[in-house]
Design a protein around this motif. Structure first.
Motif, PDB file in Angstrom:
ATOM      1  N   LEU A   1      61.428  79.067  -7.072  1.00  0.00           N
ATOM      2  CA  LEU A   1      62.048  80.463  -6.719  1.00  0.00           C
ATOM      3  C   LEU A   1      61.231  81.433  -6.630  1.00  0.00           C
ATOM      4  CD1 LEU A   1      64.626  79.923  -9.906  1.00  0.00           C
ATOM      5  CD2 LEU A   1      65.124  79.685  -7.477  1.00  0.00           C
ATOM      6  N   GLY A   2      59.686  81.503  -6.747  1.00  0.00           N
ATOM      7  CA  GLY A   2      58.967  82.447  -6.853  1.00  0.00           C
ATOM      8  C   GLY A   2      58.466  83.023  -5.413  1.00  0.00           C
ATOM      9  N   THR A   3      57.456  83.966  -5.384  1.00  0.00           N
ATOM     10  CA  THR A   3      57.119  84.454  -4.174  1.00  0.00           C
ATOM     11  C   THR A   3      56.563  83.310  -3.097  1.00  0.00           C
ATOM     12  OG1 THR A   3      54.879  84.921  -4.964  1.00  0.00           O
ATOM     13  CG2 THR A   3      56.497  86.645  -5.207  1.00  0.00           C
ATOM     14  N   ARG A   4      56.544  83.939  -1.687  1.00  0.00           N
ATOM     15  CA  ARG A   4      56.234  82.979  -0.928  1.00  0.00           C
ATOM     16  C   ARG A   4      54.865  81.919  -1.095  1.00  0.00           C
ATOM     17  NH1 ARG A   4      54.763  85.339   5.012  1.00  0.00           N
ATOM     18  NH2 ARG A   4      52.786  85.410   4.213  1.00  0.00           N
ATOM     19  N   HIS A   5      53.984  82.780  -1.503  1.00  0.00           N
ATOM     20  CA  HIS A   5      52.671  81.937  -1.670  1.00  0.00           C
ATOM     21  C   HIS A   5      52.831  81.159  -3.227  1.00  0.00           C
ATOM     22  CE1 HIS A   5      50.800  83.275   1.949  1.00  0.00           C
ATOM     23  NE2 HIS A   5      51.088  84.642   1.566  1.00  0.00           N
ATOM     24  N   SER A   6      53.374  81.451  -4.030  1.00  0.00           N
ATOM     25  CA  SER A   6      53.568  80.706  -5.189  1.00  0.00           C
ATOM     26  C   SER A   6      54.434  79.374  -5.077  1.00  0.00           C
ATOM     27  CB  SER A   6      54.198  81.476  -6.337  1.00  0.00           C
ATOM     28  OG  SER A   6      55.445  82.011  -5.960  1.00  0.00           O
ATOM     29  N   ARG A   7      55.354  79.338  -4.002  1.00  0.00           N
ATOM     30  CA  ARG A   7      56.317  78.299  -3.772  1.00  0.00           C
ATOM     31  C   ARG A   7      55.648  76.875  -3.415  1.00  0.00           C
ATOM     32  NH1 ARG A   7      59.847  81.367  -0.072  1.00  0.00           N
ATOM     33  NH2 ARG A   7      59.885  83.334  -1.191  1.00  0.00           N
ATOM     34  N   PHE A   8      56.272  75.887  -3.798  1.00  0.00           N
ATOM     35  CA  PHE A   8      55.653  74.472  -3.288  1.00  0.00           C
ATOM     36  C   PHE A   8      56.147  73.947  -2.233  1.00  0.00           C
ATOM     37  CE2 PHE A   8      56.351  73.931  -8.472  1.00  0.00           C
ATOM     38  CZ  PHE A   8      54.950  74.245  -8.334  1.00  0.00           C
ATOM     39  N   ARG A   9      56.930  74.891  -1.359  1.00  0.00           N
ATOM     40  CA  ARG A   9      57.228  74.624   0.054  1.00  0.00           C
ATOM     41  C   ARG A   9      56.398  74.300   0.896  1.00  0.00           C
ATOM     42  NH1 ARG A   9      60.341  79.151   2.824  1.00  0.00           N
ATOM     43  NH2 ARG A   9      61.608  78.896   0.824  1.00  0.00           N
ATOM     44  N   SER A  10      55.145  74.664   0.869  1.00  0.00           N
ATOM     45  CA  SER A  10      54.408  74.221   1.933  1.00  0.00           C
ATOM     46  C   SER A  10      52.964  73.385   1.234  1.00  0.00           C
ATOM     47  CB  SER A  10      53.458  75.532   2.236  1.00  0.00           C
ATOM     48  OG  SER A  10      52.528  76.085   1.207  1.00  0.00           O
ATOM     49  N   LEU A  11      53.641  72.504   0.293  1.00  0.00           N
ATOM     50  CA  LEU A  11      52.651  71.730  -0.439  1.00  0.00           C
ATOM     51  C   LEU A  11      52.137  70.723   0.633  1.00  0.00           C
ATOM     52  CD1 LEU A  11      51.377  71.412  -3.400  1.00  0.00           C
ATOM     53  CD2 LEU A  11      53.177  69.997  -3.935  1.00  0.00           C
ATOM     54  N   GLY A  12      53.150  69.986   1.148  1.00  0.00           N
ATOM     55  CA  GLY A  12      52.910  68.633   1.740  1.00  0.00           C
ATOM     56  C   GLY A  12      52.038  69.188   2.972  1.00  0.00           C
ATOM     57  N   VAL A  13      52.180  70.248   3.603  1.00  0.00           N
ATOM     58  CA  VAL A  13      51.316  70.852   4.704  1.00  0.00           C
ATOM     59  C   VAL A  13      50.041  70.731   4.426  1.00  0.00           C
ATOM     60  CG1 VAL A  13      51.115  72.496   6.508  1.00  0.00           C
ATOM     61  CG2 VAL A  13      53.487  71.529   6.007  1.00  0.00           C
ATOM     62  N   ARG A  14      49.858  71.667   3.135  1.00  0.00           N
ATOM     63  CA  ARG A  14      48.410  72.143   2.790  1.00  0.00           C
ATOM     64  C   ARG A  14      47.800  70.878   2.273  1.00  0.00           C
ATOM     65  NH1 ARG A  14      47.965  78.133   1.585  1.00  0.00           N
ATOM     66  NH2 ARG A  14      48.742  78.716   3.282  1.00  0.00           N
ATOM     67  N   LEU A  15      48.406  69.816   1.665  1.00  0.00           N
ATOM     68  CA  LEU A  15      47.870  68.412   1.217  1.00  0.00           C
ATOM     69  C   LEU A  15      47.380  67.761   2.464  1.00  0.00           C
ATOM     70  CD1 LEU A  15      49.928  67.537  -1.780  1.00  0.00           C
ATOM     71  CD2 LEU A  15      47.728  68.448  -1.847  1.00  0.00           C
ATOM     72  N   ARG A  16      48.004  67.659   3.239  1.00  0.00           N
ATOM     73  CA  ARG A  16      47.703  66.896   4.528  1.00  0.00           C
ATOM     74  C   ARG A  16      46.415  67.598   5.381  1.00  0.00           C
ATOM     75  NH1 ARG A  16      53.227  66.297   4.993  1.00  0.00           N
ATOM     76  NH2 ARG A  16      53.354  67.919   6.372  1.00  0.00           N
ATOM     77  N   ALA A  17      46.459  68.711   5.019  1.00  0.00           N
ATOM     78  CA  ALA A  17      45.257  69.668   5.822  1.00  0.00           C
ATOM     79  C   ALA A  17      43.910  69.537   4.918  1.00  0.00           C
ATOM     80  CB  ALA A  17      45.319  71.176   5.991  1.00  0.00           C
ATOM     81  N   THR A  18      43.982  68.933   3.787  1.00  0.00           N
ATOM     82  CA  THR A  18      42.753  69.119   2.681  1.00  0.00           C
ATOM     83  C   THR A  18      41.780  68.307   3.298  1.00  0.00           C
ATOM     84  OG1 THR A  18      44.352  69.247   0.847  1.00  0.00           O
ATOM     85  CG2 THR A  18      42.244  68.463   0.288  1.00  0.00           C
ATOM     86  N   PRO A  19      41.637  66.926   3.690  1.00  0.00           N
ATOM     87  CA  PRO A  19      40.517  66.496   4.170  1.00  0.00           C
ATOM     88  C   PRO A  19      39.753  67.200   5.255  1.00  0.00           C
ATOM     89  CG  PRO A  19      42.153  64.933   4.006  1.00  0.00           C
ATOM     90  CD  PRO A  19      42.721  66.139   3.935  1.00  0.00           C
ATOM     91  N   ALA A  20      40.642  67.588   6.310  1.00  0.00           N
ATOM     92  CA  ALA A  20      39.916  68.300   7.356  1.00  0.00           C
ATOM     93  C   ALA A  20      39.280  69.712   6.635  1.00  0.00           C
ATOM     94  CB  ALA A  20      40.997  68.796   8.464  1.00  0.00           C
ATOM     95  N   TYR A  21      40.035  70.324   5.737  1.00  0.00           N
ATOM     96  CA  TYR A  21      39.388  71.425   5.298  1.00  0.00           C
ATOM     97  C   TYR A  21      38.105  71.186   4.391  1.00  0.00           C
ATOM     98  CZ  TYR A  21      38.754  75.709   2.172  1.00  0.00           C
ATOM     99  OH  TYR A  21      38.311  76.871   1.581  1.00  0.00           O
TER     100      TYR A  21
END
Length: 168
Positions: free
Chosen positions: A40-60
């Motif tokens: 329910l929180g603010t945009r950057h605190s939500r888990f909504r983008s969790l999958g996208v960011r986790l998939r980007a972790t190795p490249a990051y």
């Protein structure tokens, strides 16, 4: 507050059991709040983008080796992976700690062993997290610790730098 409570819980078992238990229950409360805030929180605190960011972790992490970090208003991919790891370990540690003081699970070996193992696993992850914050802060020349505490991060727009809430 969560970091302080984890530190209190980590240094008080078998010495100050009441304080240890109180810290554990407070951690459970903060974790419950964080899970609700992740929905329910603010945009950057939500888990909504969790999958996208986790998939980007190795490249990051690969780019981080070369000093390239990119700019993120919320957590960077490595921070997202660390957040998930720390949240899961804390949930298991706090839940098994609470289970240990119930009649049903008191003295059960796997509950005690799981609580102890997850509690000990937290320490190297916290050290790695702090080292990552220091490293990325230096590479980006910004105070990420301050941004975590205040919820505000300096935005670089051309020649000016402005302070903007993280949740915008």
């Amino acid at each position: 507050m969560l970091a302080i409570l984890v530190l209190v819980a980590w240094v008080t078992p078998n010495v100050h059991d009441g304080l240890h238990r109180l810290a554990g229950y407070a951690i459970l409360g903060l974790l419950a709040f964080r899970l609700v805030w992740g929905v329910l929180g603010t945009r950057h605190s939500r888990f909504r983008s969790l999958g996208v960011r986790l998939r980007a972790t190795p490249a990051y992490l690969w780019n981080l080796r070369r000093g390239r970090t990119g700019r993120y208003l919320g957590l960077n991919p490595a921070g997202t992976a660390m957040q998930l790891a720390l949240l899961l370990l804390l949930i298991v540690s706090a839940a098994t700690g609470a289970m240990q003081v119930t009649v049903r699970f008191f003295g059960i070996w796997w509950v005690e062993d799981t609580h102890e193992a997850t509690s000990y696993l937290l320490i190297p992850l916290v050290v790695l997290h702090v080292a990552g914050v220091v490293l990325v802060s230096r590479l980006q020349r910004e105070n990420l610790a301050r941004a975590m505490l205040t919820g505000r991060k300096l935005l670089r727009r051309g020649p000016r730098t402005t302070t903007t809430p993280v949740d915008r």
